[in-house]
Design a protein around this motif. Structure first.
Motif, PDB file in Angstrom:
ATOM      1  N   SER A   1      69.968  24.802  84.737  1.00  0.00           N
ATOM      2  CA  SER A   1      68.733  24.865  85.530  1.00  0.00           C
ATOM      3  C   SER A   1      68.862  25.879  86.661  1.00  0.00           C
ATOM      4  O   SER A   1      67.930  26.662  86.918  1.00  0.00           O
TER       5      SER A   1
ATOM      6  N   THR B   1      63.383  20.729  86.934  1.00  0.00           N
ATOM      7  CA  THR B   1      63.857  20.955  85.562  1.00  0.00           C
ATOM      8  C   THR B   1      65.017  20.020  85.235  1.00  0.00           C
ATOM      9  O   THR B   1      65.080  19.462  84.141  1.00  0.00           O
TER      10      THR B   1
ATOM     11  N   ASP C   1      61.483  26.600  83.911  1.00  0.00           N
ATOM     12  CA  ASP C   1      62.290  26.877  85.107  1.00  0.00           C
ATOM     13  C   ASP C   1      62.318  28.383  85.383  1.00  0.00           C
ATOM     14  O   ASP C   1      62.201  28.826  86.532  1.00  0.00           O
TER      15      ASP C   1
ATOM     16  N   ILE D   1      66.426  29.334  86.909  1.00  0.00           N
ATOM     17  CA  ILE D   1      65.541  29.644  88.046  1.00  0.00           C
ATOM     18  C   ILE D   1      66.014  30.921  88.743  1.00  0.00           C
ATOM     19  O   ILE D   1      65.197  31.749  89.177  1.00  0.00           O
TER      20      ILE D   1
ATOM     21  N   ALA E   1      64.582  23.735  91.250  1.00  0.00           N
ATOM     22  CA  ALA E   1      65.512  23.612  90.121  1.00  0.00           C
ATOM     23  C   ALA E   1      65.679  22.139  89.745  1.00  0.00           C
ATOM     24  O   ALA E   1      65.910  21.797  88.583  1.00  0.00           O
TER      25      ALA E   1
ATOM     26  N   ASN F   1      59.017  29.396  86.690  1.00  0.00           N
ATOM     27  CA  ASN F   1      58.962  28.875  88.063  1.00  0.00           C
ATOM     28  C   ASN F   1      59.656  29.859  89.007  1.00  0.00           C
ATOM     29  O   ASN F   1      59.144  30.200  90.072  1.00  0.00           O
TER      30      ASN F   1
END
Lengths: 363, 80
Positions: A224, A195, A18, A228, A192, A21
């Motif tokens: 999460s 995840t 995450d 992120i 998000a 990401n």
């Protein structure tokens, strides 16, 4: 005990994915804003991080859909998920290193597909789902965004092209804050949740949550969203540089058109259940906004490298996921494999950052 | 035949249509906001009161329409 250890490792690895990401996809939101100087870089990533965090709380309805209809959920174990996540993280780090904006969703799907194939064979994969939900949308997304953003900038120049440059630039910098904000919110909502879905599925597999009462626990949502947002705040500057200034040298109106076209395409696709990658859409939009002004304004060599990275994402992440699964199985089906692989990854990351810190000091 | 099996043409058609409407419509309306604000300011400097108000109205209506589009986008996100 072994299952508890694997669960903890899967949760931590999912949050690590995450984070990557977030910093990998920061560029989707802030590259145009920074490039046109609508916001200073640090303020831009802070703005994106806050809206990413808020976006993660907007909706939880698609948290369970990642890889749904692509891999056979009944054959997926926590070790397969772990290996898939590691394959995705490795590809995200590799493309970040080369400053290439590739899709984190495709990396995750590729990683899961690779580890599932090595674990269970090709019967674990729905080939039709992979083609219709991943590969066909990947072909459509950049083309659609290219056309929409290109048309948008042509209309914009037609209407506001004769206005003095000062007010136009100020006006579009203001507009970019709104279009960028909408993109950041939608990114937080979409990404998000991947995840959240992975962690929740691991909790179901472990027996913490009943499969008949699927819900995302609050701590999963908060963790999460935080991962992120932290990733976004740390900023993937290499990719921001590529998208912000290496594809085209954009003015504020082009930045606004690319972002507005991107946000509209993503929202429309998401609303009608057609999964498109944010990265593919925004990059297609940037290229369209540049090409509509002048075809030669787009650095097609850079665009070609980006498209190559998109094509390689699925197979490369799949190979990574498959390899990691193979290594974990050397140590049996217990927690030893994931523990050893996690320790190796931590060592590799520490070595990478130590080397980079030494290079920075030497420079 | 293969394309029919792989592509949900109904959903794709809607995505293309709404993307074109929103993705070109909102920037077009925003261009009128920028145009209106700039011309209104020029008209004020030249003491053309009617022109200044006219362009200001264009800018405000366009701005409100864009804000409505953003609000609609956020509402769509909550509907997933």
């Amino acid at each position: 005990m072994s299952a508890d250890v694997i669960l903890v490792i899967v949760v931590v690895t999912a949050l690590a994915f995450d984070f990557t990401n977030g910093f990998h996809d920061t560029a989707n939101v802030v590259a145009t804003v920074i490039s046109t100087r609508a916001l200073p870089p640090r303020l831009a990533v802070t703005f994106a991080a806050i809206l990413n965090f808020a976006g993660a709380f907007i909706s939880l309805k698609v948290a369970a859909t990642i890889a749904n209809g692509i891999v056979n959920a009944t054959q997926i174990t926590m070790t397969i998920v772990f290996a898939g996540l590691v394959g995705a993280i490795a590809w995200n780090l590799a493309t970040w290193y080369y400053g290439l904006p590739s899709s984190s969703s495709h990396a995750l799907i590729g990683g899961l597909v690779g580890s599932a194939v090595v674990a269970e064979g090709f019967s674990a994969i729905d080939g039709h789902g992979l083609l219709s939900k991943v590969i066909v949308p990947a072909l459509i997304a950049p083309v659609l965004a290219f056309v929409v953003a290109g048309s948008a900038i042509l209309v914009t120049y037609r209407i506001a092209g004769r206005v003095r440059p000062g007010p136009v630039t100020r006006g579009y910098k203001l507009g970019q804050l709104a279009s960028g904000g909408l993109l950041a919110l939608s990114h937080g909502t979409n990404d998000a949740q991947k995840t959240m879905g992975i962690i929740t599925l691991a909790l179901v597999a472990h027996g913490n949550i009943s499969a008949t009462d699927f819900h995302v626990p609050d701590w999963v949502v908060v963790a999460s969203a935080s991962a992120i947002a932290l990733g976004t705040y740390s900023g993937g500057w290499r990719i921001i540089r590529t998208m912000g200034s290496r594809i085209i040298k954009m003015d504020a109106a082009q930045g606004f058109s690319a972002q507005s076209a991107g946000a509209t395409v993503i929202l429309a696709a998401s609303h009608f259940g057609y999964p498109l990658s944010t990265t593919h859409v925004i990059n297609g939009g940037i290229m369209g906004a540049g090409a509509a002004k002048r075809l030669s304004a787009v650095r097609w060599g850079v665009a070609g490298s980006i498209v190559t990275a998109w094509v390689l994402t699925l197979p490369a992440a799949a190979i990574g996921g498959g390899l990691v699964y193979g290594v974990t199985r050397i140590f049996g089906t217990g927690a030893t494999g994931p523990v050893v692989v996690s320790a190796l990854i931590l060592l590799a990351i520490t070595a990478l950052f130590t080397t980079r810190a030494r290079q920075a000091v030497a420079a | 035949m293969i394309a029919t099996a792989l592509i949900d043409w109904g959903a794709l058609g809607k995505v293309v249509l709404y993307s074109l409407i929103g993705g070109i419509g909102v920037p077009a309306i925003y261009a009128f906001v920028v145009l209106g604000a700039s011309r209104s300011s020029e008209a004020r400097r030249e003491h053309q009161t009617a022109g200044a108000y006219g362009y200001m109205l264009l800018s405000v209506v366009g701005g409100l329409t864009c804000l409505a589009a953003i609000a609609y986008g956020i509402w769509l996100m909550t509907q997933k």
